[in-house]
Design a protein around this motif. Structure first.
Motif, PDB file in Angstrom:
ATOM      1  N   ARG A  13       1.862 -10.458  10.347  1.00 52.12           N
ATOM      2  CA  ARG A  13       1.213  -9.497   9.453  1.00 52.12           C
ATOM      3  C   ARG A  13       2.074  -8.249   9.275  1.00 52.12           C
ATOM      4  O   ARG A  13       2.279  -7.767   8.158  1.00 52.12           O
ATOM      5  CB  ARG A  13      -0.137  -9.110  10.028  1.00 52.12           C
ATOM      6  N   ASP A  14       2.601  -7.720  10.393  1.00 50.00           N
ATOM      7  CA  ASP A  14       3.440  -6.524  10.299  1.00 50.00           C
ATOM      8  C   ASP A  14       4.731  -6.807   9.541  1.00 50.00           C
ATOM      9  O   ASP A  14       5.232  -5.941   8.812  1.00 50.00           O
ATOM     10  CB  ASP A  14       3.758  -6.013  11.701  1.00 50.00           C
ATOM     11  N   ALA A  15       5.263  -8.022   9.727  1.00 54.32           N
ATOM     12  CA  ALA A  15       6.481  -8.370   8.985  1.00 54.32           C
ATOM     13  C   ALA A  15       6.209  -8.423   7.485  1.00 54.32           C
ATOM     14  O   ALA A  15       7.040  -8.011   6.676  1.00 54.32           O
ATOM     15  CB  ALA A  15       7.014  -9.712   9.482  1.00 54.32           C
ATOM     16  N   ALA A  16       5.010  -8.946   7.118  1.00 53.33           N
ATOM     17  CA  ALA A  16       4.658  -8.980   5.697  1.00 53.33           C
ATOM     18  C   ALA A  16       4.453  -7.564   5.148  1.00 53.33           C
ATOM     19  O   ALA A  16       4.768  -7.279   3.988  1.00 53.33           O
ATOM     20  CB  ALA A  16       3.403  -9.817   5.487  1.00 53.33           C
ATOM     21  N   ARG A  17       3.935  -6.672   6.000  1.00 49.45           N
ATOM     22  CA  ARG A  17       3.696  -5.304   5.564  1.00 49.45           C
ATOM     23  C   ARG A  17       4.933  -4.424   5.653  1.00 49.45           C
ATOM     24  O   ARG A  17       4.876  -3.242   5.280  1.00 49.45           O
ATOM     25  CB  ARG A  17       2.577  -4.683   6.403  1.00 49.45           C
ATOM     26  N   ALA A  18       6.014  -4.957   6.173  1.00 47.62           N
ATOM     27  CA  ALA A  18       7.244  -4.176   6.230  1.00 47.62           C
ATOM     28  C   ALA A  18       7.816  -3.937   4.839  1.00 47.62           C
ATOM     29  O   ALA A  18       8.702  -3.094   4.663  1.00 47.62           O
ATOM     30  CB  ALA A  18       8.276  -4.882   7.110  1.00 47.62           C
ATOM     31  N   ARG A  19       7.328  -4.667   3.872  1.00 42.13           N
ATOM     32  CA  ARG A  19       7.699  -4.457   2.467  1.00 42.13           C
ATOM     33  C   ARG A  19       6.430  -4.000   1.750  1.00 42.13           C
ATOM     34  O   ARG A  19       5.532  -4.805   1.484  1.00 42.13           O
ATOM     35  CB  ARG A  19       8.249  -5.754   1.873  1.00 42.13           C
ATOM     36  N   VAL A  20       6.341  -2.701   1.448  1.00 48.64           N
ATOM     37  CA  VAL A  20       5.102  -2.095   0.961  1.00 48.64           C
ATOM     38  C   VAL A  20       5.177  -1.918  -0.548  1.00 48.64           C
ATOM     39  O   VAL A  20       6.147  -1.357  -1.077  1.00 48.64           O
ATOM     40  CB  VAL A  20       4.855  -0.728   1.632  1.00 48.64           C
ATOM     41  N   THR A  21       4.128  -2.399  -1.231  1.00 49.53           N
ATOM     42  CA  THR A  21       3.994  -2.189  -2.674  1.00 49.53           C
ATOM     43  C   THR A  21       2.755  -1.343  -2.945  1.00 49.53           C
ATOM     44  O   THR A  21       1.829  -1.281  -2.123  1.00 49.53           O
ATOM     45  CB  THR A  21       3.879  -3.528  -3.419  1.00 49.53           C
ATOM     46  N   ALA A  22       2.742  -0.686  -4.071  1.00 50.47           N
ATOM     47  CA  ALA A  22       1.629   0.198  -4.418  1.00 50.47           C
ATOM     48  C   ALA A  22       0.357  -0.619  -4.650  1.00 50.47           C
ATOM     49  O   ALA A  22       0.359  -1.533  -5.479  1.00 50.47           O
ATOM     50  CB  ALA A  22       1.973   1.007  -5.669  1.00 50.47           C
ATOM     51  N   PRO A  23      -0.738  -0.305  -3.948  1.00 50.63           N
ATOM     52  CA  PRO A  23      -1.989  -1.043  -4.162  1.00 50.63           C
ATOM     53  C   PRO A  23      -2.741  -0.594  -5.419  1.00 50.63           C
ATOM     54  O   PRO A  23      -3.688  -1.261  -5.821  1.00 50.63           O
ATOM     55  CB  PRO A  23      -2.800  -0.725  -2.901  1.00 50.63           C
ATOM     56  N   PHE A  24      -2.325   0.530  -6.006  1.00 49.28           N
ATOM     57  CA  PHE A  24      -2.998   1.036  -7.199  1.00 49.28           C
ATOM     58  C   PHE A  24      -2.029   1.959  -7.941  1.00 49.28           C
ATOM     59  O   PHE A  24      -0.967   2.320  -7.422  1.00 49.28           O
ATOM     60  CB  PHE A  24      -4.290   1.786  -6.838  1.00 49.28           C
ATOM     61  N   ASP A  25      -2.408   2.319  -9.146  1.00 46.98           N
ATOM     62  CA  ASP A  25      -1.631   3.313  -9.891  1.00 46.98           C
ATOM     63  C   ASP A  25      -1.802   4.668  -9.219  1.00 46.98           C
ATOM     64  O   ASP A  25      -2.934   5.114  -8.982  1.00 46.98           O
ATOM     65  CB  ASP A  25      -2.107   3.404 -11.336  1.00 46.98           C
ATOM     66  N   GLY A  26      -0.691   5.305  -8.907  1.00 42.14           N
ATOM     67  CA  GLY A  26      -0.799   6.567  -8.189  1.00 42.14           C
ATOM     68  C   GLY A  26       0.450   7.412  -8.300  1.00 42.14           C
ATOM     69  O   GLY A  26       1.371   7.118  -9.066  1.00 42.14           O
ATOM     70  N   VAL A  27       0.439   8.480  -7.480  1.00 43.28           N
ATOM     71  CA  VAL A  27       1.538   9.444  -7.456  1.00 43.28           C
ATOM     72  C   VAL A  27       2.054   9.543  -6.026  1.00 43.28           C
ATOM     73  O   VAL A  27       1.264   9.620  -5.077  1.00 43.28           O
ATOM     74  CB  VAL A  27       1.074  10.824  -7.959  1.00 43.28           C
ATOM     75  N   ILE A  28       3.383   9.530  -5.874  1.00 46.47           N
ATOM     76  CA  ILE A  28       4.018   9.570  -4.568  1.00 46.47           C
ATOM     77  C   ILE A  28       4.004  11.005  -4.026  1.00 46.47           C
ATOM     78  O   ILE A  28       4.278  11.965  -4.742  1.00 46.47           O
ATOM     79  CB  ILE A  28       5.472   9.061  -4.646  1.00 46.47           C
ATOM     80  N   THR A  29       3.689  11.130  -2.736  1.00 47.43           N
ATOM     81  CA  THR A  29       3.714  12.435  -2.062  1.00 47.43           C
ATOM     82  C   THR A  29       4.330  12.266  -0.680  1.00 47.43           C
ATOM     83  O   THR A  29       4.379  11.165  -0.129  1.00 47.43           O
ATOM     84  CB  THR A  29       2.306  13.020  -1.900  1.00 47.43           C
ATOM     85  N   GLY A  30       4.769  13.364  -0.111  1.00 47.66           N
ATOM     86  CA  GLY A  30       5.175  13.406   1.292  1.00 47.66           C
ATOM     87  C   GLY A  30       6.233  12.396   1.685  1.00 47.66           C
ATOM     88  O   GLY A  30       6.108  11.754   2.743  1.00 47.66           O
ATOM     89  N   VAL A  31       7.303  12.225   0.897  1.00 44.14           N
ATOM     90  CA  VAL A  31       8.390  11.307   1.269  1.00 44.14           C
ATOM     91  C   VAL A  31       9.145  11.892   2.456  1.00 44.14           C
ATOM     92  O   VAL A  31       9.645  13.017   2.393  1.00 44.14           O
ATOM     93  CB  VAL A  31       9.340  11.085   0.076  1.00 44.14           C
ATOM     94  N   GLN A  32       9.244  11.123   3.564  1.00 40.98           N
ATOM     95  CA  GLN A  32       9.840  11.623   4.796  1.00 40.98           C
ATOM     96  C   GLN A  32      11.057  10.833   5.243  1.00 40.98           C
ATOM     97  O   GLN A  32      11.651  11.172   6.276  1.00 40.98           O
ATOM     98  CB  GLN A  32       8.793  11.632   5.922  1.00 40.98           C
ATOM     99  N   VAL A  33      11.431   9.760   4.539  1.00 43.05           N
ATOM    100  CA  VAL A  33      12.568   8.932   4.961  1.00 43.05           C
ATOM    101  C   VAL A  33      13.463   8.641   3.763  1.00 43.05           C
ATOM    102  O   VAL A  33      13.056   8.815   2.613  1.00 43.05           O
ATOM    103  CB  VAL A  33      12.080   7.609   5.591  1.00 43.05           C
ATOM    104  N   ALA A  34      14.666   8.205   4.089  1.00 42.93           N
ATOM    105  CA  ALA A  34      15.632   7.802   3.075  1.00 42.93           C
ATOM    106  C   ALA A  34      16.222   6.464   3.497  1.00 42.93           C
ATOM    107  O   ALA A  34      16.143   6.076   4.673  1.00 42.93           O
ATOM    108  CB  ALA A  34      16.733   8.850   2.928  1.00 42.93           C
ATOM    109  N   PRO A  35      16.782   5.703   2.572  1.00 42.00           N
ATOM    110  CA  PRO A  35      17.406   4.430   2.945  1.00 42.00           C
ATOM    111  C   PRO A  35      18.451   4.636   4.035  1.00 42.00           C
ATOM    112  O   PRO A  35      19.285   5.535   3.986  1.00 42.00           O
ATOM    113  CB  PRO A  35      18.050   3.965   1.632  1.00 42.00           C
ATOM    114  N   GLY A  36      18.371   3.755   5.064  1.00 44.23           N
ATOM    115  CA  GLY A  36      19.287   3.845   6.195  1.00 44.23           C
ATOM    116  C   GLY A  36      18.709   4.534   7.405  1.00 44.23           C
ATOM    117  O   GLY A  36      19.272   4.443   8.507  1.00 44.23           O
ATOM    118  N   ASP A  37      17.579   5.255   7.255  1.00 45.89           N
ATOM    119  CA  ASP A  37      16.959   5.930   8.395  1.00 45.89           C
ATOM    120  C   ASP A  37      16.402   4.915   9.387  1.00 45.89           C
ATOM    121  O   ASP A  37      15.844   3.882   8.997  1.00 45.89           O
ATOM    122  CB  ASP A  37      15.832   6.848   7.929  1.00 45.89           C
ATOM    123  N   GLN A  38      16.530   5.218  10.674  1.00 50.73           N
ATOM    124  CA  GLN A  38      15.924   4.411  11.731  1.00 50.73           C
ATOM    125  C   GLN A  38      14.552   4.997  12.034  1.00 50.73           C
ATOM    126  O   GLN A  38      14.428   6.192  12.328  1.00 50.73           O
ATOM    127  CB  GLN A  38      16.792   4.431  12.994  1.00 50.73           C
TER     128      GLN A  38
END
Length: 418
Positions: A211-236
Motif C-alpha cells: 500500500r505504501d509503495a502504491a502511495r509513493a506516487r501521489v496524484t491529486a484526488p480532486f481539483d485544487g491548489v498546491i500549498t506548503g511545498v517543502q521538498v524538491a527533486p533529489g531530497d532525502q
C-alpha cells in the motif's frame, strides 16, 4: 440785587427747558421677547419589512485541505508542481524513487515466504514425530519386558547385578525418548499457532508495504491548489515527513466570530431553514451561513459560512469583512445614525414644531438605497407619517422648538424628498 437773581434765573430756565424736552420726547417702541427656532432635517417615518445585517470580520479556511506525507523513506524522484499552482484530479504531485521502494517490498515478501516455509516444516516435523512415537513406544515396551526378565533372573541368582543395571539404563533411555517425543507432539499446536501469528503479521506488513509503495506516487484526488511545498527533486525524506499540501478549489469556508447576543437569533433562523447570506464588503464574494462551531467563549461563537460560487482568487488565511443578513423584521424603520441619541432614543417633531423624545428598539444596521448603512429601529411611536428629526443637536431636549431645513428626507435613502 439784579446780579444776585441772574444765576437763579438761568438755573430756573434750564430746569424748565429740561422738563419741556422730557415731556415732548417720543415714546420708545415696545420690546417683545421671541423664542429661537433650531433648523433641523426631518425624515418621514415609513415602517416596513427590512433585513438587518451584521458586520463580521472572518478568516478564509479550507476544511478539506490535505497534507501529502512520505509513506516510505527515500529520495524524491519527481515533484512537477509548484506553490500556488492549480492542478486537476489525477495529476501527478510527487513521486519517490523506485530504487528505494523495491528493497522494502522485497524484504516484506521474503518474511512472508520464510514463515510459510517454517509452517510447512513444522507440519512435516509433526507427522514424523507421530510416526516415530509408535516405534519408540514399542521399544519402550520391549525394554520394560527385558528389565522384568533380568530382575527375575537376578532374584534367582541366574543373572548378575550388572545385567540388571544395563536393563535399567535401557528402560530409562526408552522412557526418556518416548517422553521427549510426546512433548514435541504436544507442543506442536502452540508452535504452529505462533508461526501462523508471525505469518499473519508478516502478511499485514507486506500489505502495508504494498500500500505504501502504491502511495509513493501521489496524484491529486480532486481539483485544487498546491500549498506548503517543502521538498524538491533529489531530497532525502523520512517516513511520514510532510511534502506538500493541497486544498480543493470548491469548498472554501469563512469562520467569523459572532457576538453572543446574536447567536440564538441566527440558530433559530437556521433551524427554520432560512437562507442567511453574507456578502463581502467589496461585493466580490458571497457566502451562506451553514452552522456554528462546536465550542464558544465569552467573546462569542465562530460562525461557519460556505463560499457560494467561484472563489475568484480567494485564498485560505485571507481576512475578509462581510455583511451577514439576519432574519427580516417587519414594522422596522431605517434611520441615519445621526438620528439616534444615546443607545435607544430618537426625537420626533410634533404638530407644534417641537422636539419630542421617544424610546425605540435598536435592531441593527441595514443597507440604504444609496449603498450606505443606516440604523434599523422599531417602536410603538414610529407610526407611518410621523416626522423624525435626523439632525443631531447637542442641546436636544423635549419641547425645544425646531423648524424644517429644506425638504423632508424620504425614508431609507438619505436624500431630500417632497
Amino acid at each position: 440785587m439784579s446780579k444776585r437773581l441772574l444765576p437763579l434765573l438761568i438755573l430756573a430756565l434750564a430746569v424748565a427747558g429740561f422738563l419741556l424736552l422730557r415731556m415732548t420726547r417720543p415714546e420708545p417702541a415696545a420690546v417683545t421677547a421671541t423664542e429661537r427656532s433650531w433648523r433641523v432635517e426631518v425624515q418621514v417615518v415609513e415602517p416596513g419589512r427590512h433585513t438587518p445585517v451584521l458586520p463580521l470580520y472572518g478568516q478564509v479556511v479550507a476544511p478539506e485541505q490535505l497534507t501529502v506525507t512520505a509513506t516510505l523513506a527515500g529520495r524524491i524522484q519527481a515533484r512537477p508542481v509548484t506553490e500556488g499552482q492549480r492542478v486537476t484530479a489525477g495529476e501527478l504531485l510527487v513521486a519517490l524513487d523506485e530504487a528505494d521502494i523495491r528493497p522494502a517490498l522485497a524484504q516484506a515478501e521474503a518474511q512472508v515466504a520464510d514463515l510459510s516455509a517454517q509452517i510447512r516444516s513444522e507440519q512435516v516435523r509433526y507427522a514424523n514425530d507421530r510416526e516415530a512415537l509408535g516405534s519408540e513406544q514399542a521399544i519402550l515396551a520391549n525394554a520394560r519386558r527385558q528389565f522384568e526378565r533380568t530382575r527375575a533372573l537376578v532374584e534367582r541368582n541366574l543373572a548378575s547385578r550388572e545385567n540388571l543395571d544395563a536393563a535399567t539404563d535401557t528402560l530409562a533411555r526408552a522412557e526418556l525418548t518416548v517422553s521427549t517425543r510426546q512433548r514435541a507432539i504436544d507442543e506442536h499446536p502452540a508452535r504452529l499457532q505462533s508461526l501462523q501469528a508471525r505469518l499473519a503479521q508478516a502478511q499485514a506488513s507486506l500489505e502495508g508495504t504494498v500500500r505504501d509503495a502504491a502511495r509513493a506516487r501521489v496524484t491529486a484526488p480532486f481539483d485544487g491548489v498546491i500549498t506548503g511545498v517543502q521538498v524538491a527533486p533529489g531530497d532525502q525524506v523520512a517516513r511520514n515527513e510532510p511534502l506538500l499540501g493541497l486544498y480543493p478549489v470548491q469548498g472554501l469556508e469563512l469562520r467569523a466570530r459572532v457576538p453572543e447576543v446574536f447567536r440564538a437569533e441566527l440558530l433559530a433562523a437556521l433551524a427554520r431553514g432560512d437562507a442567511l447570506d453574507a456578502t463581502a464588503v467589496d461585493n466580490s464574494q458571497r457566502f451562506r451561513l451553514v452552522r456554528f462551531a462546536g465550542v464558544a467563549d465569552p467573546a462569542g461563537t465562530d460562525a461557519i459560512l460556505e463560499l457560494v460560487g467561484e472563489p475568484a482568487g480567494l485564498r485560505p488565511g485571507a481576512m475578509l469583512p462581510v455583511l451577514l443578513q439576519r432574519p427580516a423584521r417587519k414594522d422596522a424603520v431605517m434611520i441615519p445614525f445621526s438620528a439616534l441619541y444615546g443607545a435607544d432614543s430618537v426625537y420626533l417633531m410634533n404638530d407644534d414644531d417641537r422636539m419630542e423624545r421617544v424610546t425605540v428598539e435598536r435592531i441593527g444596521e441595514a443597507p440604504a438605497a444609496n449603498g450606505e448603512r443606516q440604523l434599523l429601529v422599531a417602536g410603538d411611536r414610529l407610526e407611518a407619517g410621523v416626522r423624525l428629526i435626523t439632525t443631531h443637536l447637542p442641546n436636544a431636549i423635549t419641547g425645544l422648538k425646531v423648524e424644517v431645513a429644506g425638504r423632508l428626507l424620504q425614508p431609507g435613502n438619505g436624500a431630500p424628498g417632497q
